[in-house]
Write a protein that holds these residues in place. Structure first.
Motif, mmCIF file in Angstrom:
data_model
loop_
_atom_site.group_PDB
_atom_site.id
_atom_site.type_symbol
_atom_site.label_atom_id
_atom_site.label_comp_id
_atom_site.label_asym_id
_atom_site.label_seq_id
_atom_site.Cartn_x
_atom_site.Cartn_y
_atom_site.Cartn_z
ATOM 1 N N CYS A 165 6.764 -1.122 13.971
ATOM 2 C CA CYS A 165 8.180 -0.947 13.557
ATOM 3 C C CYS A 165 9.029 -0.791 14.697
ATOM 4 O O CYS A 165 8.954 -0.379 15.548
ATOM 5 N N SER A 203 0.867 -1.240 -0.035
ATOM 6 C CA SER A 203 -0.156 -0.034 0.051
ATOM 7 C C SER A 203 0.874 1.412 0.003
ATOM 8 O O SER A 203 2.002 1.245 0.859
ATOM 9 N N GLY A 215 2.504 2.747 3.030
ATOM 10 C CA GLY A 215 2.204 1.614 4.201
ATOM 11 C C GLY A 215 3.631 0.876 4.534
ATOM 12 O O GLY A 215 4.678 1.144 3.773
ATOM 13 N N HIS A 216 3.773 0.817 5.880
ATOM 14 C CA HIS A 216 4.983 0.485 6.503
ATOM 15 C C HIS A 216 4.828 -0.759 7.185
ATOM 16 O O HIS A 216 3.792 -0.613 8.169
ATOM 17 N N SER A 217 5.205 -1.867 6.947
ATOM 18 C CA SER A 217 5.075 -3.240 7.907
ATOM 19 C C SER A 217 6.413 -3.877 7.956
ATOM 20 O O SER A 217 7.117 -3.611 7.163
ATOM 21 N N HIS A 218 6.226 -5.044 8.894
ATOM 22 C CA HIS A 218 7.148 -5.871 8.986
ATOM 23 C C HIS A 218 6.702 -7.114 8.919
ATOM 24 O O HIS A 218 5.422 -7.327 8.998
ATOM 25 N N SER A 275 1.999 -3.881 11.323
ATOM 26 C CA SER A 275 2.495 -2.493 10.991
ATOM 27 C C SER A 275 3.261 -2.124 12.126
ATOM 28 O O SER A 275 3.593 -0.856 11.737
ATOM 29 N N THR A 333 2.128 -10.370 8.897
ATOM 30 C CA THR A 333 2.421 -8.960 8.550
ATOM 31 C C THR A 333 1.881 -8.136 9.883
ATOM 32 O O THR A 333 0.900 -8.208 10.323
#
Length: 138
Positions: A103, A81, A84-87, A101, A99
């Motif tokens: 960090c 996205s 969007g930032h996820s790990h 969100s 997944t």
């Protein structure tokens, strides 16, 4: 996520073939990053061949609309996205991949990397390895 990705493909001037739509649809429906084989199976008989699934995945990555998630096993993919930032959380026992969100990097870490190595971080990916809740209970 599906419509957002399809719109982005159209905006970039690319064709939306049936196999491309199918791969994007299945990725958007997935609860976690998926392998090419899992996508191929989800597309079902007559959906598309495995080679086309791989080509489509790598094409989506090139466009910046998907990213690979490497766990040490089979390569997984997920849609991205914008902004969007996820790990990811990878269970070393059962292989599940999730997944998140959250960090784990503080701005101080990024500043220290730039200060000590002269390297300016543009983005990063983290995969945390361990045991999921289900495996911990066993």
């Amino acid at each position: 996520m599906e419509e957002q990705t399809l719109s982005a493909i159209r905006a970039l001037g690319h064709r939306l073939t049936g196999p491309r739509r199918g791969v994007v649809r299945q990725m958007a429906r997935a609860a976690a990053p998926v392998t090419a084989r899992a996508l191929h199976e989800a597309l079902g008989e007559g959906g598309t061949d495995l080679a086309t699934v791989y080509r489509t995945l790598h094409w989506l990555v090139e466009l910046g609309l998907a990213r690979p998630v490497v766990t040490g096993g089979a390569e997984h993919f997920e849609l991205v996205s914008p902004g969007g930032h996820s790990h990811h959380l990878h269970c070393d026992d059962c292989g599940s991949l999730r997944t998140v969100s959250l960090c784990g990097l503080d701005r101080a870490v990024l500043d220290r990397i730039e200060r000590e190595f002269g390297f300016q971080v543009a983005h990063h990916r983290l995969t945390f390895h361990g045991r999921c809740a289900g495996c911990k209970e066993e």
